[in-house]
Design an enzyme around this catalytic site. Structure first.
Site, PDB file in Angstrom:
ATOM      1  N   ASP A 139      11.807  35.763   9.684  1.00 28.66           N
ATOM      2  CA  ASP A 139      11.145  35.087  10.320  1.00 28.66           C
ATOM      3  C   ASP A 139      11.636  35.258  11.651  1.00 28.66           C
ATOM      4  O   ASP A 139      12.164  37.039  12.097  1.00 28.66           O
ATOM      5  CB  ASP A 139      11.512  33.475  10.235  1.00 28.66           C
ATOM      6  CG  ASP A 139       9.987  33.411  10.888  1.00 28.66           C
ATOM      7  OD1 ASP A 139       9.522  33.222  12.012  1.00 28.66           O
ATOM      8  OD2 ASP A 139       8.938  32.954  10.358  1.00 28.66           O
ATOM      9  N   HIS A 200       9.289  28.864  16.047  1.00 29.72           N
ATOM     10  CA  HIS A 200       8.909  28.703  14.434  1.00 29.72           C
ATOM     11  C   HIS A 200       9.691  29.590  13.835  1.00 29.72           C
ATOM     12  O   HIS A 200      10.156  28.441  12.627  1.00 29.72           O
ATOM     13  CB  HIS A 200       8.139  30.260  14.381  1.00 29.72           C
ATOM     14  CG  HIS A 200       7.453  30.483  13.137  1.00 29.72           C
ATOM     15  ND1 HIS A 200       7.164  31.295  12.005  1.00 29.72           N
ATOM     16  CD2 HIS A 200       6.412  29.491  12.694  1.00 29.72           C
ATOM     17  CE1 HIS A 200       6.351  31.179  11.116  1.00 29.72           C
ATOM     18  NE2 HIS A 200       5.729  30.143  11.472  1.00 29.72           N
ATOM     19  N   SER A 528       2.734  27.638   7.556  1.00 33.39           N
ATOM     20  CA  SER A 528       4.202  28.693   8.128  1.00 33.39           C
ATOM     21  C   SER A 528       5.192  26.716   6.977  1.00 33.39           C
ATOM     22  O   SER A 528       6.814  27.258   7.060  1.00 33.39           O
ATOM     23  CB  SER A 528       4.480  28.581   9.314  1.00 33.39           C
ATOM     24  OG  SER A 528       3.862  29.499   8.649  1.00 33.39           O
TER      25      SER A 528
END
Ligand SMILES: *[C@@H]1O[C@H](CO)[C@@H](O)[C@H](O)[C@H]1NC(C)=O
Length: 762
Positions: A139, A200, A528
């Site tokens: 990621d 994220h 996600s």
């Protein structure tokens, strides 16, 4: 008349230029970056590079200048990246040593009450070796100083761990045991490091395997303890995403390393459009295949492109694809108008207007004329569209999602957003704001135009109980599966709405310009976030059963999942797969559906992959004689498409189950099926006398469909364990997409209404 011909001329010009552009786009000499996948690792590093270099020179159209390999995959599988013309790429694709050639595209990034909500309390029984589990997160990197990642109480990493810590601006510890970054193209990122400056990556890693952090909250919301599922597992970081996106060539390099470094689970919350129709023209699918060969489970997000049909991403049959579902907590923001009418919407608003009424204005009535905007172009409040003199100090009503940056720029006191019909996600904004249902926003617009001095106020957000949860929100990617229709995707669902987890204190909490608030905790939504719930749960299950294969862990999670309602989720299994995960139950599933590498290879034979190509990816000697139909891959779910609507349909599936419950057990098949269809199971009783024993059965579906999507199920029950498989039977109407259906219904209504009207007038 003159005006019309001018428009025609303009259209003609536009058409011609787009044709020209297209021609330019397909120019034969233009170089593009391609990934060339050549299968399993076959030779040592030096000869592998030489072999690939030879291939490259063989296809090069100009023999003078030698082409260079931009990236070389050699540890867990083999392949390389090079700049090729389309002609060269086509030549390469038919080279005997090549499995596939596909362009390097970009993928996009697509808590913690959530664990309590799914029945996984903080004091759940844990296996002793949970700290042996290593979860690799591909990621945006990680914020290592977050409390979620301190290593208090953790011993040194498992001895099999081989990954490095490629960080110059932090040290790995016994929680974050490895960190790598992949950066093919230089851009203006702050630092070239596995550190996460976006948020994220940190959010995801803390959901999967973060330590418990008590007294966490975001702006006072979601107070409690945030924690990861496998909270004592280790984390290995593979940073492939930068401010410019996440490139396929880097994603493949991360898989190549993660597999060889020794991770147990790979968590992948990235996705892109499925453009290719083969399993080996996609970085995730190739990476997950080799992970599976090495006993590593890949868990990925189903994507945020719902609710259209066939919007599910990451559909590899050797990975898990996770849909999102809601929690029983919702964030409700109230709005009061000057006429004392109240409306309810959604946001994460902790700005306090103290109930004071502010002048209210509609964006359409305040265009920035100097910058060339009119009412039509200012409705959605794009940047620079509003007249500061008219809007400053007022609450502004904007249509669509993009207004927050502009409302902030012109100094609005607050923002009302006219949203779409479904509102199940709460966002934070840099000013007091509330996201409203279209029908409420319409009423507010009427109020604005009916008063000379309309006013409103926005209250602080309240946390309320959502009794309908779990539901699949509209954004979650839906089936059917674009690559292999016979494999149900998404596989299952986990919480993905308003999830609270760790965040880098460097990154603003929302993406709107003007947002300056930074926090160590943030509330974010998306598949996600649901994906790492399953990565954590899979790590938890694996800590009890270290020898279970990826397919067995997937089976355990699917057959024990909490059933969801097709009444509240109109796309049924295409929205939620087997249902919402129950990690505690998944430790003891009773029976499992395993699918080995050889099973996957014969499935690929059945799909028409040639024996010589398949020989490149597997070490086993194969023959495509005993192929299985795609429907017979040993999967814990069943999909059947009717050949034509309203015709008789019939289909059979072969499955093999392995006993992992009690040595002596007798399972009986129980089917639930809608009217008009029959599901029969043969044999309908399975008797086991030992653990590890396998039994095979055939399930047959027959009948006629009334609805376009029909939910059914098979449960094998021995009195102790209920091993549930979802079944979905559909016809082509389910592939056309909801919007066309609604459009047709609307059209019919309009026709009927007009007819009635006509009759009345007459
Ligand atoms: C699946 O195919 C349809 C039709 O070609 C396309 O509209 C859709 O975007 C595809 N889905 C994905 C996830 O790429």
């Amino acid at each position: 008349m003159e005006g019309t011909s001018f428009v025609y001329l303009l259209l003609l010009l536009v058409n011609i230029s787009s044709l020209l552009l297209q021609c330019h786009g397909t120019s034969k000499d233009e170089l593009k970056t391609y990934i060339v996948y050549t299968g399993k690792t076959m030779d040592d590093e030096v000869s592998s590079l030489a072999r690939h270099q030879n291939m490259l020179q063989e296809v090069a159209s100009s023999k003078q200048e030698s082409k260079s390999i931009l990236k070389h995959y050699k540890r867990s599988f083999s392949g390389f990246v090079a700049d090729l013309t389309e002609e060269e790429a086509n030549k390469m694709a038919v080279h005997e040593g090549v499995v596939s050639v596909f362009p390097n595209e970009k993928k996009q990034v697509l808590t913690t009450k959530s664990w309590d909500f799914i029945g996984f309390p903080i004091n759940v029984e844990r296996a002793q070796p949970e700290s042996d589990i290593i979860i690799g997160v591909i990621d945006h990197g990680i914020w290592p100083e977050s409390q979620s990642f301190n290593d208090i109480g953790l011993s040194s990493p498992p001895s099999r761990w081989k990954g490095p810590c490629q960080a110059f601006d932090f040290h790995c510890n016994n929680k974050i045991i490895g960190a790598r970054y992949y950066k093919s193209k230089i851009d203006k990122d702050l630092s070239v490091s596995p550190r996460d400056t976006n948020g994220h990556g940190t959010h995801i890693a803390s959901i999967a395997a973060g330590n418990p952090v008590s007294m966490a909250s975001m702006l006072g919301f979601g107070q409690g303890t945030t924690r990861g599922g496998a909270s004592s597992a280790r984390i290995a970081v593979y940073k492939v995403c930068w401010s410019t996106g996440c490139e396929d060539m880097d994603i493949l390099a991360a898989f190549d390393d993660a597999i060889a470094d020794g991770v147990d689970i790979i968590s992948f919350s990235l996705g892109g459009k499925i453009t290719a129709d083969t399993h080996f023209s996609d970085a995730l699918s190739i990476g997950a295949f080799h992970a599976m060969k090495n006993g590593i489970l890949t868990v990925c997000a189903a994507g945020n492109s719902g609710p259209n049909h066939a919007s599910v991403m990451n559909v590899a049959p050797w990975a898990i694809s996770v849909a999102a579902s809601t929690l029983d907590r919702k964030f409700v923001t109230q709005v009061k108008l000057g006429n004392n009418k109240f409306f309810e919407g959604t946001s994460l608003n902790n700005f306090d207007l103290k109930g004071e009424l502010y002048p209210l204005i509609y964006s359409r009535d305040a265009p920035n004329k100097e910058a060339g905007f009119d009412g039509d172009s200012s409705r959605n409040c794009p940047i620079n569209s509003l007249d500061e003199k008219l809007v400053k100090g007022k609450i502004v009503l904007c249509e669509g999602n993009e207004g927050a940056s502009e409302a902030f720029r012109v100094g609005a006191a607050g923002l009302l957003i006219q949203g779409i019909a479904y509102i199940n996600v709460a966002y934070s904004f840099p000013l007091p704001a509330c996201y409203l249902h279209t029908k409420d926003a319409t009423k507010i617009r009427k109020y604005i135009h009916s008063k000379r001095t309309p006013t409103a106020t926005i209250f602080k957000t309240n946390e309320l109980r959502d009794t309908l949860a779990p539901e699949v929100p509209s954004f979650s990617g839906r089936g059917p599966n674009n690559v292999t229709l016979e494999i149900l995707k998404p596989d299952l669902t986990a919480p993905g709405v308003d999830i609270i987890a760790s965040w880098p204190p460097l990154s603003p909490i929302s993406e709107f310009s003007g947002e300056k608030r930074t926090l160590e905790i943030n509330i974010v939504s998306g598949t996600s976030m649901s994906c790492p719930h399953v990565s954590g749960a899979a790590g938890y299950v694996k800590s009890f059963h270290p020898t279970w294969s990826p397919a067995v862990i997937r089976s355990a999670l699917m057959t024990t999942a909490k059933q969801m309602s097709p009444t509240y989720n109109q796309d049924a299994e295409f929205a939620y797969g087997a249902g919402q995960i129950d990690p505690v139950k998944a430790v003891n599933p009773g029976m499992v559906y395993d699918a080995t590498e050889i099973d996957c290879i014969s499935f690929l034979c059945g799909l028409g992959y040639s024996q010589s190509v398949l020989q490149l990816i597997t070490e086993d000697v194969i023959s495509c004689f005993d192929t299985v139909s795609a429907r017979d891959l040993n999967y814990p779910s069943f999909v059947l498409k009717a050949p034509r609507p309203k015709h008789h349909l019939s289909g059979s599936f072969k499955r093999t189950v392995t006993n992992v419950g009690l040595p002596m057990s007798i399972y009986r098949a129980i089917v639930t099926v809608p009217k008009g269809l029959t599901v029969s199971v043969n044999p309908s009783v399975l008797s086991f006398t030992s653990l590890g024993e396998k039994k095979t059965y055939v399930l047959t579906i027959e009948g006629k469909l009334k609805k376009s999507i029909n939910s059914a199920s098979l449960v094998w029950d021995d009195g102790n364990f209920q091993v549930r498989s979802p079944i979905i039977i559909f016809d082509e109407r389910a592939e056309k997409g909801e919007s066309t259906k609604l459009y047709c219904i609307n059209f019919i209504y309009i026709v009927i209404f007009n007819l009635l009207f006509y009759i009345i007038i007459e």
